[in-house]
Design a protein around this motif. Structure first.
Motif, PDB file in Angstrom:
ATOM      1  N   ALA A 575       7.527   5.064  29.800  1.00 55.59           N
ATOM      2  CA  ALA A 575       7.117   5.255  28.527  1.00 55.59           C
ATOM      3  C   ALA A 575       7.050   6.600  27.887  1.00 55.59           C
ATOM      4  N   VAL A 576       6.588   7.540  28.781  1.00 58.07           N
ATOM      5  CA  VAL A 576       6.564   9.063  28.407  1.00 58.07           C
ATOM      6  C   VAL A 576       7.898   9.401  27.976  1.00 58.07           C
ATOM      7  N   LYS A 577       9.156   8.970  28.724  1.00 59.25           N
ATOM      8  CA  LYS A 577      10.413   9.301  28.559  1.00 59.25           C
ATOM      9  C   LYS A 577      11.099   8.473  27.315  1.00 59.25           C
ATOM     10  N   ASN A 578      10.122   7.640  26.825  1.00 61.92           N
ATOM     11  CA  ASN A 578      10.728   6.740  25.731  1.00 61.92           C
ATOM     12  C   ASN A 578       9.701   6.680  24.609  1.00 61.92           C
ATOM     13  N   GLY A 579       9.333   8.065  24.361  1.00 66.93           N
ATOM     14  CA  GLY A 579       8.409   8.264  23.240  1.00 66.93           C
ATOM     15  C   GLY A 579       7.107   7.661  23.190  1.00 66.93           C
ATOM     16  N   PHE A 580       6.409   7.515  24.278  1.00 63.94           N
ATOM     17  CA  PHE A 580       5.130   7.023  24.489  1.00 63.94           C
ATOM     18  C   PHE A 580       4.887   5.574  23.692  1.00 63.94           C
ATOM     19  N   ASP A 581       6.122   4.973  24.000  1.00 63.41           N
ATOM     20  CA  ASP A 581       6.179   3.395  23.330  1.00 63.41           C
ATOM     21  C   ASP A 581       5.516   2.406  24.360  1.00 63.41           C
ATOM     22  N   PHE A 582       4.328   1.992  23.976  1.00 67.64           N
ATOM     23  CA  PHE A 582       3.797   0.709  25.013  1.00 67.64           C
ATOM     24  C   PHE A 582       3.786  -0.647  24.310  1.00 67.64           C
ATOM     25  N   HIS A 583       4.705  -0.653  23.150  1.00 63.11           N
ATOM     26  CA  HIS A 583       4.720  -1.937  22.734  1.00 63.11           C
ATOM     27  C   HIS A 583       5.152  -3.142  23.635  1.00 63.11           C
ATOM     28  N   PRO A 584       4.649  -4.281  23.554  1.00 57.32           N
ATOM     29  CA  PRO A 584       5.176  -5.361  24.725  1.00 57.32           C
ATOM     30  C   PRO A 584       6.480  -5.402  24.546  1.00 57.32           C
ATOM     31  N   MET A 585       7.170  -5.462  23.635  1.00 58.66           N
ATOM     32  CA  MET A 585       8.582  -5.603  23.464  1.00 58.66           C
ATOM     33  C   MET A 585       9.413  -4.635  23.983  1.00 58.66           C
ATOM     34  N   THR A 586       8.895  -3.384  24.207  1.00 52.90           N
ATOM     35  CA  THR A 586       9.613  -2.066  24.681  1.00 52.90           C
ATOM     36  C   THR A 586       9.395  -2.199  26.112  1.00 52.90           C
ATOM     37  N   VAL A 587       8.214  -2.498  26.499  1.00 50.41           N
ATOM     38  CA  VAL A 587       8.013  -2.922  28.042  1.00 50.41           C
ATOM     39  C   VAL A 587       8.938  -3.801  28.444  1.00 50.41           C
ATOM     40  N   SER A 588       9.209  -4.695  27.796  1.00 49.59           N
ATOM     41  CA  SER A 588      10.092  -5.775  28.282  1.00 49.59           C
ATOM     42  C   SER A 588      11.220  -5.057  28.634  1.00 49.59           C
ATOM     43  N   GLU A 589      11.894  -4.356  27.807  1.00 53.28           N
ATOM     44  CA  GLU A 589      12.942  -3.654  28.000  1.00 53.28           C
ATOM     45  C   GLU A 589      12.844  -2.572  29.166  1.00 53.28           C
ATOM     46  N   TYR A 590      11.798  -1.916  29.691  1.00 54.25           N
ATOM     47  CA  TYR A 590      11.625  -0.798  30.641  1.00 54.25           C
ATOM     48  C   TYR A 590      11.852  -1.528  31.996  1.00 54.25           C
ATOM     49  N   THR A 591      11.216  -2.968  32.226  1.00 55.89           N
ATOM     50  CA  THR A 591      11.193  -3.869  33.384  1.00 55.89           C
ATOM     51  C   THR A 591      12.717  -4.479  33.406  1.00 55.89           C
ATOM     52  N   GLN A 592      13.407  -4.749  32.430  1.00 54.72           N
ATOM     53  CA  GLN A 592      14.696  -5.349  32.435  1.00 54.72           C
ATOM     54  C   GLN A 592      15.729  -4.317  32.773  1.00 54.72           C
ATOM     55  N   ASP A 593      15.806  -3.071  32.202  1.00 53.53           N
ATOM     56  CA  ASP A 593      16.676  -2.188  32.361  1.00 53.53           C
ATOM     57  C   ASP A 593      16.676  -1.600  33.935  1.00 53.53           C
ATOM     58  N   ALA A 594      15.285  -1.795  34.603  1.00 56.71           N
ATOM     59  CA  ALA A 594      14.920  -1.094  35.702  1.00 56.71           C
ATOM     60  C   ALA A 594      14.968  -2.485  37.001  1.00 56.71           C
ATOM     61  N   TYR A 595      15.370  -3.755  36.689  1.00 60.68           N
ATOM     62  CA  TYR A 595      15.341  -4.666  37.486  1.00 60.68           C
ATOM     63  C   TYR A 595      14.061  -4.857  38.136  1.00 60.68           C
ATOM     64  N   LEU A 596      12.859  -4.833  37.340  1.00 59.73           N
ATOM     65  CA  LEU A 596      11.585  -4.934  37.980  1.00 59.73           C
ATOM     66  C   LEU A 596      10.628  -6.079  37.322  1.00 59.73           C
ATOM     67  N   GLU A 597      11.491  -6.898  36.781  1.00 57.42           N
ATOM     68  CA  GLU A 597      10.668  -7.903  35.891  1.00 57.42           C
ATOM     69  C   GLU A 597       9.864  -8.856  36.727  1.00 57.42           C
ATOM     70  N   GLU A 598      10.576  -9.127  38.066  1.00 55.85           N
ATOM     71  CA  GLU A 598       9.755 -10.006  39.031  1.00 55.85           C
ATOM     72  C   GLU A 598       8.727  -9.367  39.528  1.00 55.85           C
ATOM     73  N   LEU A 599       8.316  -8.053  39.466  1.00 52.32           N
ATOM     74  CA  LEU A 599       7.124  -7.189  39.831  1.00 52.32           C
ATOM     75  C   LEU A 599       6.287  -7.329  38.747  1.00 52.32           C
ATOM     76  N   LEU A 600       6.530  -7.653  37.695  1.00 51.11           N
ATOM     77  CA  LEU A 600       5.525  -7.773  36.560  1.00 51.11           C
ATOM     78  C   LEU A 600       6.079  -9.005  35.917  1.00 51.11           C
ATOM     79  N   LEU A 601       5.216 -10.351  36.781  1.00 49.75           N
ATOM     80  CA  LEU A 601       5.654 -11.397  36.366  1.00 49.75           C
ATOM     81  C   LEU A 601       5.434 -11.907  35.057  1.00 49.75           C
TER      82      LEU A 601
END
Length: 745
Positions: A575-601
């Motif tokens: 989030a720091v590197k993406n403009g302190f954006d914690f919007h849930p839609m943006t958080v969805s992008e964070y986990t999807q791009d990093a292949y961590l969606e299964e860790l945040l079920l």
């Protein structure tokens, strides 16, 4: 499950063709998509949605892909640029921020037309692998779901929270049968006993409390509730209530129901003797990772540097509940976090009384007896004393408690009987952000761009952001002189009411991740009502949020995240590197791009938001009970349905769900109980309620002091009214809680 482009009524996701194979081939290969499609736009004041015809993104993609237009690429670029300008860059008529549904609808349509042009990723592959390893080793992945292939696991992670799985595991197969990369963990956890939960005589009038230490198998819940697999909310709720024994005195014979058992107990300790790391896979394709850079094929966010290897604490040793020395695990504190700004109203009030009504707090025990066989949770209500960017003075904490004591909606929760269950905390942005190493060195550099939601930045000058309080001011009842005029003056620029609400909403998007990462626990938006005990969710070690209705995105109105976890560190730094954006839609992008969606079920919204799909016109062929067509139905139940609340009561309200999210941003001013718009908790709290009651009666021109009359009440009660009065009756001592336990003062 329904689908919608131009048709909202079709219940099958498969296309329907005629008997002609030629016609089918034309539809699939030759015929272009229609030029016009219909965008369904929700309107808060209407129960139906507006149908707005727009140029179809699918038609635009088709038009720019046929051979003749490849000779005219500038025309395609012009059309795409026009589409982006109209639906993304053009400001809303009100000049305010775009609503979340509008932003997501636009993004989802653009993604069908344009390739993914950017990524949010700032961590290298090896670092993502380390995050996975840390979470698995800590017991935060009690699941049999597959590991992501793009991260190239060449050694099998040891999983102490999952039972031995010799028959399924990829690591146990002969080398020539194994996949090029590892896709399973090696379970060494204790065995699981799945429970047939039922109320036992003579206590069959109420559902049984969850067994301390019992765990919800979220893999099983996903099998019965996942919207992506065409599962209905109605069916999911039945599985949830039957599996938890909440159908007391009402269970009907349905044959063998083992597949509905989702609650289990762990038998014994972890099988640490199986903790032997398997040798790396050396079969064909094993060099897929070792022969290239750790960051190969993982696109980095443009314009930023790779994050350094994260500094993670030593993974905590996973221990099943039955092996802990006490009922509470200090590594996983049971803290519900909520956040509220402004005056306390009936909305946070109903969240707190529902918490007292449903959770295992020990209120049925004598006040001097502390529970030893179970771990009671706490609810920390974080109060932001002013606008998101205001500065609290040195007496802010004392001022906060003074306001809470004089507010009829909040004063009852300061009673000594609830001191171990509910705690009020003063939110201070500076102190909280400085407490986290992931944020403390970067947030000030954002200056006036700290409040970011989905790319929309609200300006809040640095001098208006909060400064830390002194140690003396942190005491609940600090002694000393009262605040001076200079102390109490708010140094904040003039904001419109809409801007203040938006700032608080955006701040809360960040607050939930900060609180969960710093303290651990579960964050819930204040417009949630508890509907059952969360024991089994607390004992499930992983992190979760829930699904954004029909979309494969997160809604973080409910968020569980481990204390100082690797996943939390990833989310904060990304989030720091993406403009302190914690919007849930943006958080969805964070986990999807990093292949961590299964860790945040991403849990089905049936567990926490069971009306959402129906409100958006999905699953209307088999809706849940009650059937809401608008979130406003909770406050003002339609006349054709308003016999149900009084007849069915609390047990008829989405029974089986863990909570209900009523999406209160459009309904903060709607009273839960219009006829008795005051906290009705009995003589013990009369001193707090008399003023609120007198004001409410005066507004109705009812003489103060006379006895209540049934004629003063509404003839038909709404769902919000029924729930409020049910919870209040428990506090007054007129009925037990939902598990048959009476409150002992």
């Amino acid at each position: 499950m329904n689908i919608r482009l131009g048709d909202r009524s079709r219940a099958n996701t498969l296309p329907v063709y005629s008997n002609s194979a030629v016609e089918e081939k034309r539809r699939r290969l030759g015929r272009p998509p229609p030029l016009i499609t219909v965008l369904h736009v929700p309107v808060p004041s209407l129960s139906r949605k507006l149908r707005i015809p727009i140029v179809s993104p699918l038609w635009l993609r088709h038009y720019c892909s046929v051979p003749r237009t490849r000779r005219s690429p500038w025309l395609c670029l012009l059309l795409i640029a026009l589409f982006v300008f109209v639906f993304v860059l053009l400001p809303s008529p009100s000049g305010g921020s775009r609503r979340r549904w509008n932003l997501e609808e636009t993004q989802s349509q653009l993604k069908q037309v344009l390739p993914k042009a950017s990524t949010t990723l700032v961590f290298k592959r090896d670092d993502l692998n380390r995050i996975w390893q840390w979470e698995i080793q800590s017991g935060h992945f009690p699941s049999g779901r597959a590991l992501p292939k793009p991260l190239n696991f060449l050694t099998t992670p040891i999983n102490p929270a999952y039972p031995p799985n010799f028959k399924k595991a990829d690591w146990a197969k002969p080398d020539h049968l194994r996949s090029p990369v590892i896709t399973n963990t090696k379970g060494i956890g204790s065995n699981r006993t799945y429970l047939d939960v039922r109320a036992q005589p003579p206590d069959t009038a109420w559902p049984p409390r969850p067994i301390p230490g019992s765990v919800a198998d979220l893999d099983v819940i996903m099998q019965h509730c996942d919207f992506s697999e065409n599962k209905y909310v109605r069916d999911c709720l039945e599985v949830l209530r039957v599996g938890a024994g909440m159908d007391n005195q009402a269970r009907l014979r349905r044959g063998k129901m083992d597949s509905w058992k989702y609650i289990y107990l762990e038998d014994g300790d972890v099988n640490w003797h199986l903790n032997v790391t398997e040798p790396p896979h050396r079969g064909e394709g094993a060099v897929i990772s070792s022969s290239r850079s750790p960051s190969a094929e993982l696109g980095k966010k443009w314009g930023v540097e790779w994050e350094p290897t994260p500094s993670l604490r030593t993974p905590p040793r996973y221990r099943p509940a039955n092996t802990l020395p006490s009922a509470c695990d200090p590594e996983n504190p049971r803290i519900f976090h909520m956040f509220w700004a402004g005056d306390f109203t009936d909305k946070p009030y109903i969240a707190l009384v529902s918490f007292l009504f449903t959770q295992n707090l020990g209120l049925h025990l004598p006040p001097d007896q502390r529970p030893t066989t179970f771990c009671p949770p706490q609810l920390w209500m974080w109060i932001n004393p002013g606008p998101a960017s205001s500065v609290p003075n040195e007496h802010a904490r004392r001022d906060m408690f003074e306001k809470l004591r004089t507010n009829a909606w909040s004063a009852p929760f300061l009673h000594p009987r609830f001191k171990d269950a509910i705690q009020f905390k003063l939110w201070n942005t500076t102190e909280q952000l400085d407490a986290l190493p992931e944020l403390r060195d970067d947030w000030r550099a954002r200056r006036d761009g700290l409040f970011n939601s989905g790319g929309y930045v609200y300006k809040a000058p640095l001098e208006e952001q909060q400064e830390p309080l002194s140690a003396a001011a942190s005491e609940t009842d600090a002694a000393g002189p009262g605040p001076t005029a200079k102390d109490t003056k708010e140094r904040t620029r003039v904001l419109k009411d809409e801007e203040k609400d938006n700032l608080s909403t955006i701040l809360s998007d960040m607050v939930r991740f900060v609180l969960c990462h710093r303290y651990g626990g579960i964050y819930m938006d204040t417009d949630n009502v508890f509907l059952r005990d969360w024991e089994e969710l607390w004992n499930w070690g992983g992190a979760f949020a829930y699904r954004w209705s029909r979309m494969k995105r997160y809604n973080t109105a409910v968020l569980k995240l481990g204390r100082q976890s690797a996943l939390g560190a990833f989310l904060l730094r990304t989030a720091v590197k993406n403009g302190f954006d914690f919007h849930p839609m943006t958080v969805s992008e964070y986990t999807q791009d990093a292949y961590l969606e299964e860790l945040l079920l991403r849990l089905p919204d049936a567990l926490f938001d069971p009306a959402w799909l129906a409100v958006e016109n999905y699953q209307t062929d088999r809706p849940q009970q009650p059937y809401f067509q608008s979130f406003g139905d909770f406050f003002s139940t339609p006349q054709k349905d308003n016999a149900a609340p009084g007849a069915l009561g609390f047990d008829g309200f989405f029974k089986g769900a863990y909570s209900y999210h009523y999406h209160g941003s459009d309904y903060w001013s709607w009273p839960l109980d219009p006829a008795r718009d005051w906290p009705d908790l009995g003589p013990r709290f009369a001193a707090f309620e008399n003023g609120a009651r007198a004001s409410a009666l005066a507004a109705k021109r009812i003489e103060e002091g006379r006895d209540d009359d049934v004629a003063d009440d509404r003839r038909d009660l709404d769902w919000g009214t029924v729930l409020k009065r049910t919870f209040e009756a428990y506090i007054r001592g007129e009925r037990p809680n939902m598990y048959g336990e009476w409150l002992k003062w």
